[in-house]
Design a protein around this motif. Structure first.
Motif, mmCIF file in Angstrom:
data_model
loop_
_atom_site.group_PDB
_atom_site.id
_atom_site.type_symbol
_atom_site.label_atom_id
_atom_site.label_comp_id
_atom_site.label_asym_id
_atom_site.label_seq_id
_atom_site.Cartn_x
_atom_site.Cartn_y
_atom_site.Cartn_z
ATOM 1 N N GLY A 35 0.825 -1.196 0.000
ATOM 2 C CA GLY A 35 0.000 0.000 0.000
ATOM 3 C C GLY A 35 0.857 1.243 0.000
ATOM 4 O O GLY A 35 1.982 1.239 0.509
ATOM 5 N N TRP A 36 0.335 2.303 -0.560
ATOM 6 C CA TRP A 36 0.974 3.623 -0.512
ATOM 7 C C TRP A 36 0.054 4.570 0.252
ATOM 8 O O TRP A 36 -1.154 4.596 0.015
ATOM 9 C CB TRP A 36 1.226 4.177 -1.902
ATOM 10 C CG TRP A 36 2.430 3.595 -2.563
ATOM 11 C CD1 TRP A 36 2.469 2.520 -3.399
ATOM 12 C CD2 TRP A 36 3.778 4.054 -2.447
ATOM 13 N NE1 TRP A 36 3.755 2.278 -3.806
ATOM 14 C CE2 TRP A 36 4.582 3.206 -3.237
ATOM 15 C CE3 TRP A 36 4.397 5.094 -1.755
ATOM 16 C CZ2 TRP A 36 5.964 3.371 -3.368
ATOM 17 C CZ3 TRP A 36 5.769 5.270 -1.878
ATOM 18 C CH2 TRP A 36 6.535 4.410 -2.668
ATOM 19 N N PHE A 37 0.648 5.344 1.130
ATOM 20 C CA PHE A 37 -0.062 6.321 1.939
ATOM 21 C C PHE A 37 0.661 7.650 1.840
ATOM 22 O O PHE A 37 1.823 7.701 1.451
ATOM 23 C CB PHE A 37 -0.114 5.867 3.408
ATOM 24 C CG PHE A 37 -0.900 4.608 3.617
ATOM 25 C CD1 PHE A 37 -0.330 3.373 3.353
ATOM 26 C CD2 PHE A 37 -2.196 4.654 4.080
ATOM 27 C CE1 PHE A 37 -1.046 2.201 3.533
ATOM 28 C CE2 PHE A 37 -2.932 3.493 4.272
ATOM 29 C CZ PHE A 37 -2.346 2.276 3.990
ATOM 30 N N ARG A 38 -0.024 8.705 2.212
ATOM 31 C CA ARG A 38 0.619 10.002 2.260
ATOM 32 C C ARG A 38 0.091 10.784 3.437
ATOM 33 O O ARG A 38 -1.035 10.575 3.889
ATOM 34 C CB ARG A 38 0.409 10.775 0.958
ATOM 35 C CG ARG A 38 -1.040 11.137 0.645
ATOM 36 C CD ARG A 38 -1.127 11.744 -0.749
ATOM 37 N NE ARG A 38 -2.493 12.122 -1.102
ATOM 38 C CZ ARG A 38 -2.847 12.568 -2.305
ATOM 39 N NH1 ARG A 38 -1.933 12.695 -3.265
ATOM 40 N NH2 ARG A 38 -4.107 12.887 -2.540
ATOM 41 N N GLN A 39 0.916 11.673 3.921
ATOM 42 C CA GLN A 39 0.523 12.537 5.028
ATOM 43 C C GLN A 39 1.081 13.923 4.796
ATOM 44 O O GLN A 39 2.302 14.100 4.708
ATOM 45 C CB GLN A 39 0.992 11.987 6.371
ATOM 46 C CG GLN A 39 0.423 12.747 7.555
ATOM 47 C CD GLN A 39 0.579 12.011 8.859
ATOM 48 O OE1 GLN A 39 1.416 11.126 8.994
ATOM 49 N NE2 GLN A 39 -0.251 12.353 9.833
ATOM 50 N N ALA A 40 0.177 14.863 4.683
ATOM 51 C CA ALA A 40 0.558 16.270 4.528
ATOM 52 C C ALA A 40 0.611 16.915 5.909
ATOM 53 O O ALA A 40 -0.045 16.446 6.845
ATOM 54 C CB ALA A 40 -0.457 16.974 3.638
ATOM 55 N N PRO A 41 1.361 17.995 6.041
ATOM 56 C CA PRO A 41 1.455 18.671 7.341
ATOM 57 C C PRO A 41 0.081 19.067 7.871
ATOM 58 O O PRO A 41 -0.735 19.651 7.154
ATOM 59 C CB PRO A 41 2.296 19.904 7.032
ATOM 60 C CG PRO A 41 3.113 19.519 5.852
ATOM 61 C CD PRO A 41 2.224 18.625 5.032
ATOM 62 N N GLY A 42 -0.185 18.703 9.110
ATOM 63 C CA GLY A 42 -1.437 19.071 9.741
ATOM 64 C C GLY A 42 -2.627 18.235 9.320
ATOM 65 O O GLY A 42 -3.767 18.522 9.731
ATOM 66 N N LYS A 43 -2.389 17.219 8.503
ATOM 67 C CA LYS A 43 -3.497 16.385 8.028
ATOM 68 C C LYS A 43 -3.302 14.938 8.446
ATOM 69 O O LYS A 43 -2.189 14.511 8.750
ATOM 70 C CB LYS A 43 -3.623 16.481 6.508
ATOM 71 C CG LYS A 43 -4.018 17.854 6.009
ATOM 72 C CD LYS A 43 -4.281 17.838 4.521
ATOM 73 C CE LYS A 43 -4.750 19.189 4.025
ATOM 74 N NZ LYS A 43 -5.030 19.175 2.563
ATOM 75 N N GLU A 44 -4.380 14.185 8.428
ATOM 76 C CA GLU A 44 -4.305 12.772 8.741
ATOM 77 C C GLU A 44 -3.685 11.994 7.583
ATOM 78 O O GLU A 44 -3.728 12.429 6.427
ATOM 79 C CB GLU A 44 -5.698 12.227 9.045
ATOM 80 C CG GLU A 44 -6.318 12.776 10.314
ATOM 81 C CD GLU A 44 -7.619 12.102 10.659
ATOM 82 O OE1 GLU A 44 -8.164 12.389 11.737
ATOM 83 O OE2 GLU A 44 -8.107 11.291 9.847
ATOM 84 N N ARG A 45 -3.122 10.850 7.928
ATOM 85 C CA ARG A 45 -2.584 9.968 6.904
ATOM 86 C C ARG A 45 -3.718 9.495 5.993
ATOM 87 O O ARG A 45 -4.808 9.181 6.456
ATOM 88 C CB ARG A 45 -1.904 8.775 7.569
ATOM 89 C CG ARG A 45 -1.237 7.815 6.618
ATOM 90 C CD ARG A 45 -0.624 6.680 7.387
ATOM 91 N NE ARG A 45 -1.649 5.909 8.080
ATOM 92 C CZ ARG A 45 -1.398 5.079 9.093
ATOM 93 N NH1 ARG A 45 -0.157 4.924 9.524
ATOM 94 N NH2 ARG A 45 -2.382 4.409 9.661
ATOM 95 N N GLU A 46 -3.423 9.452 4.712
ATOM 96 C CA GLU A 46 -4.426 9.100 3.713
ATOM 97 C C GLU A 46 -3.938 7.922 2.880
ATOM 98 O O GLU A 46 -2.794 7.919 2.408
ATOM 99 C CB GLU A 46 -4.685 10.308 2.796
ATOM 100 C CG GLU A 46 -5.607 10.012 1.629
ATOM 101 C CD GLU A 46 -5.661 11.161 0.636
ATOM 102 O OE1 GLU A 46 -6.666 11.261 -0.089
ATOM 103 O OE2 GLU A 46 -4.695 11.941 0.567
#
Length: 124
Positions: A35-46
């Motif tokens: 799986g690939w996930f991403r997390q932007a500053p101040g946001k939940e992991r997606e």
């Protein structure tokens, strides 16, 4: 035990492309869903995308459908996330992850092995 490492992040202008790689120095990735996930500053992991172990079926979150493509190269023990038509909102740290199931887990919390992440920054 599998250990994952992501590479390929960087700075790109909107509309550009990047290809992220997820590799393992130990076990073959062919036997794991990735799986690939991403997390932007101040946001939940997606959750972004996943490729299953058993049948190679791929899944994408709606925001990346048609722009991102996930694939395996078992000979190179690598899973690729090709990202095209990048947008500033794609900016995040991207992680690959896995667990010992056949299919892609339904939730990120079900993954038990994670890479260290690679930064993707898309400028407008």
């Amino acid at each position: 035990q599998v250990q994952l490492a992501e590479t390929g992040g960087g700075l790109v202008q909107a509309g550009g492309s990047l290809r992220l790689s997820c590799t393992s120095s130990g076990s073959s990735l062919a036997i794991y869903p990735i799986g690939w996930f991403r997390q932007a500053p101040g946001k939940e992991r997606e959750g972004v995308s996943c490729i299953s172990r058993s049948d190679g079926v791929t899944y994408y979150t709606d925001s990346v459908k048609g722009r991102f493509t996930l694939s395996r190269d078992n000979a190179k023990n690598t899973v690729y996330l090709q990202m095209n038509s990048l947008k500033p909102e794609d900016t995040a740290v991207y992680y690959c992850a896995t667990t010992g199931t056949l299919q892609c887990p339904s939730r990120g919390t079900l993954y038990d092995t994670w890479g260290q992440g690679t930064q993707v920054t898309v400028s407008s």
